[in-house]
Design a protein around this motif. Structure first.
Motif, mmCIF file in Angstrom:
data_model
loop_
_atom_site.group_PDB
_atom_site.id
_atom_site.type_symbol
_atom_site.label_atom_id
_atom_site.label_comp_id
_atom_site.label_asym_id
_atom_site.label_seq_id
_atom_site.Cartn_x
_atom_site.Cartn_y
_atom_site.Cartn_z
ATOM 1 N N ASP A 145 1.599 3.937 8.918
ATOM 2 C CA ASP A 145 0.843 2.983 9.731
ATOM 3 C C ASP A 145 1.646 1.697 9.866
ATOM 4 O O ASP A 145 2.157 1.161 8.888
ATOM 5 C CB ASP A 145 -0.512 2.675 9.090
ATOM 6 C CG ASP A 145 -1.478 3.837 9.204
ATOM 7 O OD1 ASP A 145 -1.285 4.668 10.107
ATOM 8 O OD2 ASP A 145 -2.422 3.894 8.411
ATOM 9 N N GLN A 146 1.740 1.185 11.091
ATOM 10 C CA GLN A 146 2.547 -0.006 11.341
ATOM 11 C C GLN A 146 1.720 -1.255 11.587
ATOM 12 O O GLN A 146 2.077 -2.334 11.177
ATOM 13 C CB GLN A 146 3.467 0.227 12.548
ATOM 14 C CG GLN A 146 4.458 1.352 12.350
ATOM 15 C CD GLN A 146 5.414 1.087 11.210
ATOM 16 O OE1 GLN A 146 5.815 -0.037 10.967
ATOM 17 N NE2 GLN A 146 5.784 2.143 10.488
ATOM 18 N N GLY A 147 0.588 -1.147 12.273
ATOM 19 C CA GLY A 147 -0.215 -2.318 12.616
ATOM 20 C C GLY A 147 -0.958 -2.880 11.420
ATOM 21 O O GLY A 147 -1.332 -2.160 10.490
ATOM 22 N N GLY A 148 -1.179 -4.178 11.428
ATOM 23 C CA GLY A 148 -1.865 -4.840 10.324
ATOM 24 C C GLY A 148 -3.297 -4.359 10.143
ATOM 25 O O GLY A 148 -3.745 -4.125 9.021
ATOM 26 N N TRP A 149 -4.038 -4.202 11.260
ATOM 27 C CA TRP A 149 -5.415 -3.738 11.165
ATOM 28 C C TRP A 149 -5.469 -2.294 10.711
ATOM 29 O O TRP A 149 -6.371 -1.902 9.964
ATOM 30 C CB TRP A 149 -6.140 -3.898 12.498
ATOM 31 C CG TRP A 149 -6.464 -5.321 12.808
ATOM 32 C CD1 TRP A 149 -5.916 -6.093 13.785
ATOM 33 C CD2 TRP A 149 -7.395 -6.158 12.107
ATOM 34 N NE1 TRP A 149 -6.450 -7.355 13.740
ATOM 35 C CE2 TRP A 149 -7.360 -7.428 12.720
ATOM 36 C CE3 TRP A 149 -8.242 -5.969 11.023
ATOM 37 C CZ2 TRP A 149 -8.151 -8.491 12.296
ATOM 38 C CZ3 TRP A 149 -9.027 -7.024 10.602
ATOM 39 C CH2 TRP A 149 -8.979 -8.261 11.226
ATOM 40 N N ASN A 150 -4.516 -1.475 11.169
ATOM 41 C CA ASN A 150 -4.469 -0.079 10.722
ATOM 42 C C ASN A 150 -4.216 -0.002 9.224
ATOM 43 O O ASN A 150 -4.833 0.790 8.518
ATOM 44 C CB ASN A 150 -3.376 0.696 11.456
ATOM 45 C CG ASN A 150 -3.723 0.956 12.889
ATOM 46 O OD1 ASN A 150 -4.861 0.824 13.291
ATOM 47 N ND2 ASN A 150 -2.726 1.315 13.675
ATOM 48 N N ARG A 151 -3.282 -0.806 8.745
ATOM 49 C CA ARG A 151 -2.961 -0.799 7.314
ATOM 50 C C ARG A 151 -4.144 -1.290 6.488
ATOM 51 O O ARG A 151 -4.459 -0.718 5.447
ATOM 52 C CB ARG A 151 -1.730 -1.653 7.048
ATOM 53 C CG ARG A 151 -0.470 -1.098 7.691
ATOM 54 C CD ARG A 151 0.734 -1.997 7.485
ATOM 55 N NE ARG A 151 1.190 -2.012 6.118
ATOM 56 C CZ ARG A 151 2.011 -1.116 5.574
ATOM 57 N NH1 ARG A 151 2.438 -0.114 6.315
ATOM 58 N NH2 ARG A 151 2.372 -1.210 4.330
ATOM 59 N N LEU A 152 -4.822 -2.346 6.957
ATOM 60 C CA LEU A 152 -5.980 -2.873 6.229
ATOM 61 C C LEU A 152 -7.119 -1.851 6.206
ATOM 62 O O LEU A 152 -7.728 -1.615 5.154
ATOM 63 C CB LEU A 152 -6.449 -4.175 6.874
ATOM 64 C CG LEU A 152 -7.641 -4.858 6.207
ATOM 65 C CD1 LEU A 152 -7.250 -5.348 4.816
ATOM 66 C CD2 LEU A 152 -8.125 -6.003 7.060
ATOM 67 N N GLY A 153 -7.386 -1.237 7.343
ATOM 68 C CA GLY A 153 -8.439 -0.217 7.407
ATOM 69 C C GLY A 153 -8.141 0.973 6.524
ATOM 70 O O GLY A 153 -9.022 1.508 5.845
ATOM 71 N N ARG A 154 -6.884 1.406 6.510
ATOM 72 C CA ARG A 154 -6.495 2.550 5.681
ATOM 73 C C ARG A 154 -6.614 2.203 4.196
ATOM 74 O O ARG A 154 -7.032 3.026 3.391
ATOM 75 C CB ARG A 154 -5.060 2.950 6.019
ATOM 76 C CG ARG A 154 -4.542 4.136 5.307
ATOM 77 C CD ARG A 154 -4.966 5.428 5.884
ATOM 78 N NE ARG A 154 -4.516 5.584 7.244
ATOM 79 C CZ ARG A 154 -4.835 6.629 7.977
ATOM 80 N NH1 ARG A 154 -5.577 7.580 7.489
ATOM 81 N NH2 ARG A 154 -4.422 6.732 9.210
ATOM 82 N N ALA A 155 -6.269 0.981 3.834
ATOM 83 C CA ALA A 155 -6.337 0.568 2.428
ATOM 84 C C ALA A 155 -7.780 0.412 1.950
ATOM 85 O O ALA A 155 -8.084 0.710 0.796
ATOM 86 C CB ALA A 155 -5.570 -0.737 2.230
#
Length: 171
Positions: free
Chosen positions: A125-135
Motif C-alpha cells: 500500500d502506498q497512499g497514506g489513507w490506505n496504510r492507515l486503514g490497513r493498520a
C-alpha cells in the motif's frame, strides 16, 4: 447487615445461560481469529516484514469477475513481472506473480511488492489513507471479540454464582 437472596435457576434457564455463554465464546474466538488474520495480512501489505522487492509488471489477468450481481465492482488482478534488480544466480530474470491488485498497474514501471507470511506476493500500500486503514482494520473485529468475551465471562460468572449459593443464603 443486609440479607442477600439468590434464587436458583431452573434447568431451562441454566441450559440457556450455558448455551448462550458457549455461543458468545465461539463468536469471540472467531472474531479474534479474524483480527489476527487481518493483522498478519496488514504486516505483509504494509511491507513491514522482510522480502520486499521492486517488481516491473509485464502482464495482468483477472482472477475474479469484474462485475458483481449489482453491476459494479473491481476485478481482482494477478500480475506477473520480473524482480528489479534480478538476484538470480544464473544472471536471468526472476519472475514472480503478485495478486490482489485492485486496478491495473503501469506496465514496466517499478512497483513495490512484499511477501505475505503465508507466501503470496502482494502490492505494498502506498497512499497514506490506505496504510492507515490497513493498520487500523484489525481493531474492529478485536473490539467486537472483546465485547463477546465480556458477555461470555459475565454469563459464566452469573451461572457459576447461582449454582454455588443456595436459596435464602445470607452474606
Amino acid at each position: 447487615m443486609t440479607k442477600q437472596t439468590t434464587v436458583r435457576m431452573g434447568r431451562k434457564q441454566a441450559f440457556g445461560s450455558v448455551f448462550g455463554s458457549v455461543f458468545c465464546g465461539v463468536i469471540a474466538l472467531s472474531l479474534f481469529g479474524v483480527a489476527v488474520y487481518m493483522a498478519v495480512s496488514a504486516v505483509g501489505r504494509l511491507g513491514l516484514v522482510g522480502h520486499q522487492l521492486t517488481m516491473r509488471v509485464t502482464d495482468c489477468e483477472a482472477s475474479a469477475p469484474a462485475t458483481t450481481s449489482r453491476g459494479g465492482g473491481h476485478p481482482d488482478l494477478d500480475c506477473r513481472g520480473f524482480v528489479d534488480p534480478a538476484p538470480a544466480s544464473d544472471g536471468g530474470k526472476r519472475w514472480i506473480t503478485a495478486s490482489g491488485f485492485s486496478s491495473e498497474p503501469v506496465f514496466g514501471a517499478p512497483l513495490e511488492v512484499a511477501k505475505e507470511p503465508w507466501g503470496s506476493w502482494v502490492p505494498v500500500d502506498q497512499g497514506g489513507w490506505n496504510r492507515l486503514g490497513r493498520a487500523l482494520s484489525p481493531l474492529i473485529p478485536l473490539a467486537f471479540a472483546g465485547l463477546f468475551a465480556k458477555v461470555t465471562v459475565a454469563a459464566y460468572r452469573g451461572w457459576r454464582s447461582s449454582r454455588r449459593l443456595p436459596a435464602e443464603a445470607s452474606a
